[in-house]
Design an enzyme around this catalytic site. Structure first.
Site, short mmCIF file in Angstrom:
data_model
loop_
_atom_site.label_atom_id
_atom_site.label_comp_id
_atom_site.label_asym_id
_atom_site.label_seq_id
_atom_site.Cartn_x
_atom_site.Cartn_y
_atom_site.Cartn_z
N GLU A 178 5.40 -12.48 1.42
CA GLU A 178 5.76 -11.70 0.25
C GLU A 178 7.02 -10.88 0.54
OE1 GLU A 178 2.09 -9.40 -0.57
OE2 GLU A 178 1.25 -10.88 0.82
N HIS A 212 2.90 -13.10 -5.03
CA HIS A 212 1.82 -13.12 -4.03
C HIS A 212 1.23 -14.53 -3.88
CE1 HIS A 212 -1.41 -11.54 -1.58
NE2 HIS A 212 -1.05 -10.29 -1.81
N ALA A 213 2.09 -15.54 -3.79
CA ALA A 213 1.60 -16.91 -3.64
C ALA A 213 0.92 -17.10 -2.29
CB ALA A 213 2.75 -17.90 -3.79
N TYR A 214 -0.18 -17.86 -2.30
CA TYR A 214 -0.91 -18.25 -1.09
C TYR A 214 -0.54 -19.70 -0.79
CZ TYR A 214 -4.18 -14.24 -1.32
OH TYR A 214 -4.76 -12.99 -1.34
N ARG A 263 0.81 -1.21 0.00
CA ARG A 263 0.00 0.00 0.00
C ARG A 263 0.84 1.26 0.00
NH1 ARG A 263 -2.66 -3.91 2.65
NH2 ARG A 263 -4.89 -4.15 2.20
N HIS A 318 -0.88 -2.60 -4.65
CA HIS A 318 -0.36 -3.61 -5.59
C HIS A 318 -0.35 -3.14 -7.04
CE1 HIS A 318 -0.03 -6.31 -2.33
NE2 HIS A 318 -1.20 -6.90 -2.39
N GLN A 338 6.14 -9.45 3.90
CA GLN A 338 4.76 -9.22 4.31
C GLN A 338 4.11 -10.56 4.60
OE1 GLN A 338 2.55 -6.28 4.59
NE2 GLN A 338 1.35 -7.90 5.55
N ASP A 381 1.35 -8.63 9.24
CA ASP A 381 2.12 -7.39 9.19
C ASP A 381 3.26 -7.47 8.20
OD1 ASP A 381 0.95 -5.78 11.49
OD2 ASP A 381 1.47 -7.63 12.55
#
Length: 360
Positions: A324, A189-191, A89, A114, A296, A256
């Protein structure tokens, strides 16, 4: 296919679909001889699948995503994609660079998130197979982000290279140049759910983050632009901690941005430990090292059963987590916390390594 006398590295290609504009999207599969394989599509550089073995030798796909391009085009929370030009952000979407003021899209009110409404995650990248220093073949994606795209200055040439090595690593390398001063901080941004995508919440995962400080947020996840110690708090992952034990105490149950203990970036930066994640039942272990100053941690708090994944199961809240590796997103407005300015003549470089193993 590239072979040596001892190992086999393979990259295969197939069609993944077509955009309404007519652009073709391809899928590349990268694999080694140890059961690690990754599928990457040219739309957004998305890692659609990532398979690795558990302690019993059983394979599972450990990242969230979809099996069709149409599902990605319908919209999703950045599953597995290249994220930027700024990952994270930017406060109020505003910054001043070399005396000129810029206003970017407010796509996560009141902030810019992003890279904007049509960031790098929604672009079609060019692909080529290249040789990597590890000895493996690698997939190199490239994209020219034109001057003014999503409000950012500069024609920025970006290359992102994916390689699966015989050391059981998925390495992602980033490189970029610009013809005008601009801002750049990229990530993937892999989950992750090490038990397998769609297998439920990640409460029992055990997480360690190699950091003593976070960047706190205020309302609407707006960065406050200072450091805050984590010692003794719910977001203290300096020692391995069960994720489910931490979630109730996290700000907005979100997670965070952590400042890693090593703060070098760019040319000459060395890989430093970022995080270690263990799923006790399967024994799968993910260790992440990076040249970036931040990681992140995101707990997938926005998932709400509205997305049906590859296995036909709904993705529930906290059904995965993200780690991330990136730079401090708002550092143009808070230079004491980092630098994301890229100038002509400079080269943006970043490496993040995901190492997979099992605990017996």
């Amino acid at each position: 296919m590239f072979r040596t006398s001892q190992t086999t590295f393979m990259i295969t290609k197939k069609n993944f679909g077509q955009l309404p504009s007519g652009e073709v999207v391809d899928e590349y599969t990268l694999s080694n001889s140890r059961g690690l394989s990754a599928k990457v599509i040219t739309y957004g550089g998305i890692i659609t699948e990532l398979h690795t073995l558990d302690r019993a030798g059983k394979s599972a796909d450990i990242v969230l995503g979809f099996s069709s391009l149409e599902k990605y085009l319908e919209g999703h929370p950045y599953f597995g994609c290249i994220t930027g030009r700024i990952a994270g952000r930017l406060t109020s979407g505003k910054f001043t660079l070399d005396g000129k003021s810029y206003s970017l899209a407010i796509n996560n009110a009141p902030n810019h998130l992003h890279g904007g409404n049509t960031g790098l995650d929604k672009r079609v990248w060019s692909a080529e197979i290249v040789k990597h220093s590890s000895g493996s073949d690698a997939l190199r994606l490239s994209y020219l982000s034109p001057d003014g795209e999503e409000g950012y200055p500069g024609n920025v040439r970006i290359a992102v290279t994916y390689v699966v090595t015989e050391a059981n690593e998925l390495t992602i390398e980033y490189e970029a140049t610009t013809d005008k001063a601009t801002l750049l901080s990229l990530t993937n941004h892999a989950y992750f759910n090490l038990a397998g995508e769609g297998s439920g919440r990640v409460d029992d995962h055990v997480l360690q983050i190699f950091s003593d400080e976070i960047a706190p947020c205020g309302e609407a996840m707006t960065l406050i632009d200072r450091r805050e110690a984590v010692a003794g708090k719910a977001n203290d992952f300096t020692k391995p901690k069960r994720v489910g034990d931490a979630l109730p105490g996290l700000w907005n149950n979100h997670g965070d941005n952590y400042f890693l203990r090593t703060q070098s970036t760019g040319a000459g930066a060395k890989l430093t430990p970022a995080a270690r994640l263990v799923e006790p039942r399967s024994g799968r272990v993910l260790e992440i090292t990076t040249t970036e100053p931040c990681v992140q941690f995101y707990s997938s708090s926005s998932l709400d059963d509205s997305f049906v994944g590859k296995a036909g199961k709904r993705y529930e809240k906290h059904g995965a987590l993200c780690l991330e590796c990136q730079r401090y997103p708002n550092s143009i407005n808070a230079p004491h916390l980092g630098n994301i300015t890229l100038r002509p003549g400079e080269t943006y470089r970043q490496t993040t390594v995901h190492s997979f193993s099992v605990e017996k």
